[in-house]
Scaffold this motif. Sequence first.
Motif, PDB file in Angstrom:
ATOM      1  N   ASP A  40      23.163 -24.804 -12.954  1.00 10.69           N
ATOM      2  CA  ASP A  40      21.782 -24.867 -13.437  1.00 10.69           C
ATOM      3  C   ASP A  40      21.225 -26.276 -13.269  1.00 10.69           C
ATOM      4  O   ASP A  40      21.851 -27.138 -12.641  1.00 10.69           O
ATOM      5  CB  ASP A  40      21.693 -24.397 -14.889  1.00 10.69           C
ATOM      6  N   GLU A  41      20.051 -26.514 -13.841  1.00  7.93           N
ATOM      7  CA  GLU A  41      19.408 -27.825 -13.689  1.00  7.93           C
ATOM      8  C   GLU A  41      20.199 -28.954 -14.333  1.00  7.93           C
ATOM      9  O   GLU A  41      20.004 -30.126 -14.017  1.00  7.93           O
ATOM     10  CB  GLU A  41      17.987 -27.775 -14.276  1.00  7.93           C
ATOM     11  N   LYS A  42      21.129 -28.610 -15.224  1.00  7.39           N
ATOM     12  CA  LYS A  42      22.001 -29.614 -15.849  1.00  7.39           C
ATOM     13  C   LYS A  42      23.334 -29.741 -15.117  1.00  7.39           C
ATOM     14  O   LYS A  42      24.247 -30.412 -15.588  1.00  7.39           O
ATOM     15  CB  LYS A  42      22.259 -29.246 -17.310  1.00  7.39           C
ATOM     16  N   ASN A  43      23.439 -29.057 -13.971  1.00  4.28           N
ATOM     17  CA  ASN A  43      24.658 -29.048 -13.148  1.00  4.28           C
ATOM     18  C   ASN A  43      25.825 -28.353 -13.846  1.00  4.28           C
ATOM     19  O   ASN A  43      26.989 -28.576 -13.518  1.00  4.28           O
ATOM     20  CB  ASN A  43      25.084 -30.473 -12.750  1.00  4.28           C
ATOM     21  N   GLU A  44      25.505 -27.492 -14.797  1.00 11.66           N
ATOM     22  CA  GLU A  44      26.539 -26.720 -15.491  1.00 11.66           C
ATOM     23  C   GLU A  44      26.677 -25.342 -14.849  1.00 11.66           C
ATOM     24  O   GLU A  44      25.684 -24.755 -14.394  1.00 11.66           O
ATOM     25  CB  GLU A  44      26.180 -26.569 -16.968  1.00 11.66           C
ATOM     26  N   LEU A  45      27.909 -24.840 -14.802  1.00  8.84           N
ATOM     27  CA  LEU A  45      28.157 -23.536 -14.205  1.00  8.84           C
ATOM     28  C   LEU A  45      27.675 -22.425 -15.134  1.00  8.84           C
ATOM     29  O   LEU A  45      28.046 -22.368 -16.307  1.00  8.84           O
ATOM     30  CB  LEU A  45      29.652 -23.355 -13.925  1.00  8.84           C
ATOM     31  N   VAL A  46      26.837 -21.560 -14.583  1.00 10.54           N
ATOM     32  CA  VAL A  46      26.309 -20.434 -15.340  1.00 10.54           C
ATOM     33  C   VAL A  46      26.328 -19.213 -14.429  1.00 10.54           C
ATOM     34  O   VAL A  46      26.566 -19.304 -13.234  1.00 10.54           O
ATOM     35  CB  VAL A  46      24.866 -20.702 -15.829  1.00 10.54           C
ATOM     36  N   GLY A  47      26.050 -18.047 -15.013  1.00 14.52           N
ATOM     37  CA  GLY A  47      25.969 -16.841 -14.201  1.00 14.52           C
ATOM     38  C   GLY A  47      26.606 -15.641 -14.878  1.00 14.52           C
ATOM     39  O   GLY A  47      27.305 -15.766 -15.898  1.00 14.52           O
ATOM     40  N   PHE A  48      26.354 -14.478 -14.309  1.00 11.44           N
ATOM     41  CA  PHE A  48      26.887 -13.237 -14.857  1.00 11.44           C
ATOM     42  C   PHE A  48      28.413 -13.241 -14.871  1.00 11.44           C
ATOM     43  O   PHE A  48      29.049 -12.960 -15.898  1.00 11.44           O
ATOM     44  CB  PHE A  48      26.379 -12.050 -14.031  1.00 11.44           C
ATOM     45  N   ALA A  50      29.881  -5.887 -21.948  1.00 11.32           N
ATOM     46  CA  ALA A  50      29.556  -6.005 -20.526  1.00 11.32           C
ATOM     47  C   ALA A  50      28.102  -5.621 -20.268  1.00 11.32           C
ATOM     48  O   ALA A  50      27.398  -6.281 -19.494  1.00 11.32           O
ATOM     49  CB  ALA A  50      30.497  -5.136 -19.693  1.00 11.32           C
ATOM     50  N   ALA A  51      27.638  -4.563 -20.920  1.00  9.33           N
ATOM     51  CA  ALA A  51      26.249  -4.124 -20.759  1.00  9.33           C
ATOM     52  C   ALA A  51      25.281  -5.188 -21.273  1.00  9.33           C
ATOM     53  O   ALA A  51      24.228  -5.436 -20.658  1.00  9.33           O
ATOM     54  CB  ALA A  51      26.028  -2.816 -21.513  1.00  9.33           C
ATOM     55  N   ARG A  52      25.627  -5.830 -22.382  1.00  6.61           N
ATOM     56  CA  ARG A  52      24.768  -6.882 -22.946  1.00  6.61           C
ATOM     57  C   ARG A  52      24.659  -8.063 -21.994  1.00  6.61           C
ATOM     58  O   ARG A  52      23.561  -8.588 -21.751  1.00  6.61           O
ATOM     59  CB  ARG A  52      25.323  -7.339 -24.299  1.00  6.61           C
ATOM     60  N   ILE A  53      25.799  -8.479 -21.419  1.00  2.00           N
ATOM     61  CA  ILE A  53      25.793  -9.609 -20.485  1.00  2.00           C
ATOM     62  C   ILE A  53      24.991  -9.256 -19.232  1.00  2.00           C
ATOM     63  O   ILE A  53      24.206 -10.067 -18.723  1.00  2.00           O
ATOM     64  CB  ILE A  53      27.234 -10.007 -20.109  1.00  2.00           C
ATOM     65  N   ALA A  54      25.169  -8.034 -18.740  1.00  2.00           N
ATOM     66  CA  ALA A  54      24.439  -7.598 -17.540  1.00  2.00           C
ATOM     67  C   ALA A  54      22.934  -7.585 -17.798  1.00  2.00           C
ATOM     68  O   ALA A  54      22.139  -8.027 -16.951  1.00  2.00           O
ATOM     69  CB  ALA A  54      24.914  -6.218 -17.108  1.00  2.00           C
ATOM     70  N   THR A  55      22.528  -7.096 -18.961  1.00  2.00           N
ATOM     71  CA  THR A  55      21.108  -7.015 -19.282  1.00  2.00           C
ATOM     72  C   THR A  55      20.476  -8.404 -19.355  1.00  2.00           C
ATOM     73  O   THR A  55      19.322  -8.602 -18.958  1.00  2.00           O
ATOM     74  CB  THR A  55      20.906  -6.274 -20.616  1.00  2.00           C
ATOM     75  N   TRP A  77      21.237 -10.909 -17.513  1.00  2.00           N
ATOM     76  CA  TRP A  77      21.086 -11.474 -16.174  1.00  2.00           C
ATOM     77  C   TRP A  77      20.252 -10.611 -15.234  1.00  2.00           C
ATOM     78  O   TRP A  77      19.604 -11.127 -14.319  1.00  2.00           O
ATOM     79  CB  TRP A  77      22.468 -11.729 -15.558  1.00  2.00           C
ATOM     80  N   PHE A  78      20.288  -9.291 -15.414  1.00  2.00           N
ATOM     81  CA  PHE A  78      19.631  -8.403 -14.468  1.00  2.00           C
ATOM     82  C   PHE A  78      18.506  -7.566 -15.076  1.00  2.00           C
ATOM     83  O   PHE A  78      17.827  -6.840 -14.355  1.00  2.00           O
ATOM     84  CB  PHE A  78      20.662  -7.456 -13.818  1.00  2.00           C
ATOM     85  N   GLY A  79      18.358  -7.635 -16.378  1.00  6.00           N
ATOM     86  CA  GLY A  79      17.318  -6.860 -17.035  1.00  6.00           C
ATOM     87  C   GLY A  79      17.724  -5.429 -17.320  1.00  6.00           C
ATOM     88  O   GLY A  79      16.973  -4.677 -17.927  1.00  6.00           O
ATOM     89  N   LYS A  80      18.920  -5.049 -16.891  1.00  3.94           N
ATOM     90  CA  LYS A  80      19.448  -3.714 -17.171  1.00  3.94           C
ATOM     91  C   LYS A  80      20.962  -3.742 -16.989  1.00  3.94           C
ATOM     92  O   LYS A  80      21.512  -4.692 -16.422  1.00  3.94           O
ATOM     93  CB  LYS A  80      18.836  -2.663 -16.245  1.00  3.94           C
ATOM     94  N   ASP A  81      21.612  -2.693 -17.460  1.00  2.00           N
ATOM     95  CA  ASP A  81      23.074  -2.597 -17.334  1.00  2.00           C
ATOM     96  C   ASP A  81      23.422  -2.066 -15.946  1.00  2.00           C
ATOM     97  O   ASP A  81      23.127  -0.922 -15.624  1.00  2.00           O
ATOM     98  CB  ASP A  81      23.638  -1.675 -18.408  1.00  2.00           C
ATOM     99  N   ILE A  82      24.024  -2.915 -15.108  1.00  2.00           N
ATOM    100  CA  ILE A  82      24.417  -2.480 -13.772  1.00  2.00           C
ATOM    101  C   ILE A  82      25.936  -2.486 -13.616  1.00  2.00           C
ATOM    102  O   ILE A  82      26.453  -2.428 -12.496  1.00  2.00           O
ATOM    103  CB  ILE A  82      23.777  -3.376 -12.683  1.00  2.00           C
ATOM    104  N   THR A  83      26.644  -2.565 -14.748  1.00  2.00           N
ATOM    105  CA  THR A  83      28.107  -2.554 -14.681  1.00  2.00           C
ATOM    106  C   THR A  83      28.593  -1.137 -14.401  1.00  2.00           C
ATOM    107  O   THR A  83      27.892  -0.154 -14.618  1.00  2.00           O
ATOM    108  CB  THR A  83      28.732  -3.070 -15.981  1.00  2.00           C
ATOM    109  N   LYS A  84      29.820  -1.042 -13.932  1.00  2.00           N
ATOM    110  CA  LYS A  84      30.389   0.255 -13.563  1.00  2.00           C
ATOM    111  C   LYS A  84      31.390   0.699 -14.622  1.00  2.00           C
ATOM    112  O   LYS A  84      32.192  -0.079 -15.079  1.00  2.00           O
ATOM    113  CB  LYS A  84      31.114   0.134 -12.205  1.00  2.00           C
TER     114      LYS A  84
END
Length: 266
Positions: free
Chosen positions: A56-64, A252-257, A259-266
């Motif tokens: 991110d802008e602080k050079n910290e690792l982020v992401g789903f 998992a659904a909460r984390i997906a939502t 980042w993606f606005g919806k649950d895209i986990t399998k």
Amino acid sequence: MNKRSALIALSLSALLVACGKQEAAPSATAAAPTPAVVSKIVVGLDDNFPPMGFRDEKNELVGFDIDMAREAAKRMGVEVEFKPIDWSAKEAELSAKRVDVLWNGLTITEERKKNIAFTAPYMENHQIVVVAAASPIKTKADLAGKVVGAQDGSSAVDAVKKDDAVFKSFKEFKTFGDNVTALMDLSTGRLDAVVVDEVVGRYYVAKKPQDYAVLDENFGTEEYGVGVRQGDTDLLAKLNQSLAGMKQDGTAARIATQWFGKDITK
């Protein structure tokens, strides 16, 4: 020394000789070494792969996948370290034990299964085609005579080459160190199209809908899994258990939502 003392001395000597002839008791069987307790797992990733793993802008690792890995490690009771690697050399990094797992939008393929053990799939993905918003390209057939790009070492490369007829119709197929660079070349006109993981492509398209468009056709459906060294059965089992628990309790659904606005986990 009197006679009685002499007899006692002789008796003691005989006893000592008899004891000396006895065989030494067999030593106890050495205990099997206790397996080392794993207190940390090192996650190998491409740190320029938003929204799966990036800085991110602080050079910290982020992401789903960063959030997923942290939650899994917490449930396993271990520390997690994220190590950026050359993604095209990911299998070598894993086999050389420089990382313990590969967790960064890693597609499960039969070819990779030869060298990597995978967890159960946790996400379904497509290899989509991204073009400029004003591009006349509407189908895969329109890619004939065009310059197409993809990230080196990614499953997009394999997916494109698998569609032999379309692949051979390209004017040129270029590979890049990361998807960001490929998409930048698309925006400047040096590429006509980019084949990329859907989660990545749609993330960028959503940020700049005026610049990019996604074709209705794609280069196939695939599944994401976490990769570990073959033979690391204990780690694999614990990861599968954590992922299953995260799916069951909705984490998992909460984390997906997020980042993606919806649950895209399998």
